[in-house]
Design a protein around this motif. Structure first.
Motif, short mmCIF file in Angstrom:
data_model
loop_
_atom_site.label_atom_id
_atom_site.label_comp_id
_atom_site.label_asym_id
_atom_site.label_seq_id
_atom_site.Cartn_x
_atom_site.Cartn_y
_atom_site.Cartn_z
N PHE A 79 -5.78 3.43 -6.40
CA PHE A 79 -7.05 3.13 -5.74
C PHE A 79 -6.95 3.65 -4.32
CE2 PHE A 79 -7.06 -0.12 -9.16
CZ PHE A 79 -8.11 0.45 -9.88
N ASN A 80 -7.30 4.93 -4.19
CA ASN A 80 -7.10 5.63 -2.92
C ASN A 80 -8.29 5.47 -1.98
OD1 ASN A 80 -7.76 8.44 -1.42
ND2 ASN A 80 -5.58 8.00 -1.35
N GLY A 81 -7.99 5.40 -0.70
CA GLY A 81 -9.04 5.35 0.30
C GLY A 81 -8.43 5.64 1.65
N VAL B 61 -8.04 -1.03 -1.51
CA VAL B 61 -7.23 0.16 -1.83
C VAL B 61 -5.74 -0.17 -1.85
CG1 VAL B 61 -8.99 1.59 -0.67
CG2 VAL B 61 -6.84 1.16 0.49
N TYR C 276 -16.31 -0.72 -3.51
CA TYR C 276 -15.01 -0.35 -4.10
C TYR C 276 -14.55 -1.46 -5.04
CZ TYR C 276 -10.94 2.72 -4.07
OH TYR C 276 -9.99 3.64 -4.43
N HIS D 79 -7.30 -0.81 7.02
CA HIS D 79 -6.89 -1.19 5.66
C HIS D 79 -5.61 -2.01 5.63
CE1 HIS D 79 -9.95 0.83 3.22
NE2 HIS D 79 -10.00 1.70 4.22
N THR E 31 0.84 -1.21 0.00
CA THR E 31 0.00 0.00 0.00
C THR E 31 0.87 1.25 0.00
OG1 THR E 31 -1.60 -1.21 1.30
CG2 THR E 31 -1.88 1.16 1.22
#
Ligand SMILES: Cc1ncc(COP(=O)(O)O)c(C=O)c1O
Length: 392
Positions: A236-238, A254, A215, A247, A44
Motif C-alpha cells: 500500500f504505497n503512498g 500506507v 485510501y 505518514h 512502514t
C-alpha cells in the motif's frame, strides 16, 4: 559557505579535466538519509524513487544505508538496466502506468545477463483503468507468465487512477476473474497535493484526512469484498518527499513510502516540510572568459551603462539556479545559451578564468542525466565517478 565552495573550487581545479559536472556531497547525503529514517514509522517500508536518483551507485548507496530492497521506477530503459543488475531480493513498483507496448518491449528485450532478478515476480506494474488491466491480462496470456498488478488510486491529486469505489470494484473483479494470469499486489496513491494546496483552498489537515479516508475505503473494499485477493504483504504505497513526515502516524493507511528527491534536495524541494534537509547536489562549471564590463551586440555605445563584470561559463541554461558565488545572474539581454552562457557578477566578486561557479538543480530527475556521470564528494574530496542508469 565560502570555505566549503572555495575548497570544492580548488578540488575541481586540480581535477583531471574541467567540464560541467554534477557533484553529490556524500556527507550531506548521509545526514539526509538519517533524517528520512527518523521520519519513518517502524512498520512502514521505504521505497527509493529511481527517477530522482538515476545513478547505479547512488541508488545502491542509499539502498545499503537504509537497508531497503524496494524501488519505484518510472522509465522503461531504467527498468531494463536495473533488471540486469538487481538480485532476487529486490521489489520494483512502477510509479506510472507503462503503455502496454512498452511493457511488452521490456519482456521481449530482457537483459541477457542478470543477477538473479525475476522480472515476472519482482515487478509490480501500475494499472490505472479497466482498459489497462485488460491489456496487462492479455500480455500475461501472451507471455505465458503470471504478472503482478498494483492499482493506482486517486487520493486527491487527480493525476489519474481509480477515483471511485464503484470503478475500483470493477477493476478488482476483473483481476479476480483472471487470477491465473495476474496477481493483485496492492495500491499506489500519491499525495503531494496535501502540502502544496494553498491553505485558502484546503488545509493540509483536511486534504490529508480526505486522502487517507479514500485510501482506507479502497483497502476495506479488498478486505471485505475480495478476500481471495487480500494478503498481509500487499503493497500500500503512498507519500513522496513532501509528505513523508505526515505518514509517520499509525493512522496512515500506507505501509510503503516512496521518496527520492529529499536525499539530494533540488530547489523545488525548498519547502517547509523539508526544511531540515540540506542540498547535497550541485552543478559545477568552469569560467571560460572574463570581462571588466558587459558588451551587448548592437548596444556597444551603451557599454558604459552595463558596469558589472561579465563571465562566460562552460555550458549553462540548465534547469538550475546559480548558487555560488552569490549574486550571479544570467544576462537576459544577451540571451541564454546551453553552450556558453553570459553571466554578470558584482564587481566585488573575485572570480577568475578556470574558477568554478556552482548551481543548484531545480529537480534531480532530468538534470542529473545531462552530465554523463556523478562526481561524489567525501570530506571535501572528489571520489571515483558514479555511473548514470542507461537511458535507451
Ligand atoms: C508516484 C510517486 N511516488 C513518489 C514520488 C516521490 O518522489 P520524490 O521523493 O523524488 O519527490 C513521486 C514523484 O514524482 C511519484 O510520482
Amino acid at each position: 559557505m565560502d570555505t566549503y565552495f572555495n575548497n570544492l573550487n580548488q578540488q575541481l581545479k586540480n581535477h583531471q579535466r574541467a567540464i560541467p559536472c554534477l557533484l553529490i556531497d556524500l556527507d550531506i547525503l548521509d545526514e539526509n538519509i538519517e533524517k528520512t529514517q527518523l521520519n519513518l514509522s517502524t512498520n512502514t517500508n521505504l521505497r527509493i524513487v529511481v527517477k530522482s536518483l538515476p545513478s547505479v551507485e547512488l541508488i545502491d548507496y542509499i539502498l545499503q544505508k537504509t537497508n531497503t530492497s524496494k524501488l519505484m521506477v518510472f522509465h522503461q530503459p531504467f527498468l531494463t538496466d536495473l533488471a540486469s543488475r538487481l538480485n532476487n531480493q529486490k521489489d520494483i513498483l512502477l510509479g506510472k502506468p507503462m503503455p502496454i507496448k512498452t511493457a511488452e518491449y521490456f519482456y521481449n528485450n530482457l537483459p541477457q545477463q542478470n543477477n538473479g532478478f525475476n522480472p515476472f515476480t519482482q515487478i509490480q506494474w501500475l494499472v490505472d483503468t479497466q482498459k489497462r488491466i485488460e491489456e496487462y491480462i492479455d500480455l500475461a496470456k501472451k507471455l505465458h507468465q503470471k504478472i503482478r498488478l498494483n492499482i493506482e488510486i486517486n487520493v486527491g491529486l487527480h493525476r489519474g487512477g481509480f477515483s471511485s469505489l464503484k470503478d475500483l470494484e470493477k477493476g478488482l473483479q476483473l483481476i479476480q476473474k483472471n487470477k491465473e494470469f495476474v496477481e493483485f499486489s496492492g495500491f499506489m496513491g500519491y499525495d503531494p497535493h496535501v502540502v502544496k494546496l494553498p491553505k485558502i483552498i484546503r488545509s493540509e489537515k483536511k486534504a490529508f484526512k480526505l486522502a487517507n479516508q479514500f485510501y482506507k475505503n479502497c483497502k476495506d473494499l479488498v478486505k471485505n469484498d475480495f478476500p481471495s485477493l487480500w494478503k498481509e504483504n500487499l503493497t500500500f504505497n503512498g507519500a513522496g518527499s513532501p509528505t513523508l513526515n505526515l505518514h509517520k502516524t499509525t493512522k496512515s493507511p500506507v505501509n510503503d513510502v516512496s521518496i527520492g528527491s529529499c536525499f539530494v534536495k533540488p530547489t523545488t524541494f525548498d519547502i517547509p516540510p523539508l526544511k531540515e534537509y540540506k542540498p547535497s547536489a550541485f552543478i559545477a562549471t568552469p569560467v571560460l572568459k572574463k570581462f571588466k564590463n558587459t558588451t551587448i551586440p548592437g548596444l556597444e555605445k551603451f557599454k558604459f551603462l552595463f558596469k558589472q563584470q561579465s563571465i562566460f561559463i562552460y555550458g549553462g541554461f540548465w534547469k538550475a539556479d546559480y548558487y555560488y558565488p552569490k549574486n550571479i545572474k544570467e544576462n537576459k539581454l544577451f540571451g541564454n545559451s546551453t553552450n556558453q552562457s553570459l553571466l554578470n557578477i558584482s564587481n566585488k566578486t573575485s572570480l577568475e578564468i578556470d574558477d568554478f561557479v556552482f548551481l543548484r538543480p531545480h529537480q534531480s530527475e532530468f538534470v542529473f542525466l545531462q552530465f554523463g556521470e556523478i562526481l561524489p564528494i567525501r570530506k571535501g574530496e572528489i571520489q571515483k565517478p558514479w555511473q548514470l542508469l542507461k537511458n535507451k
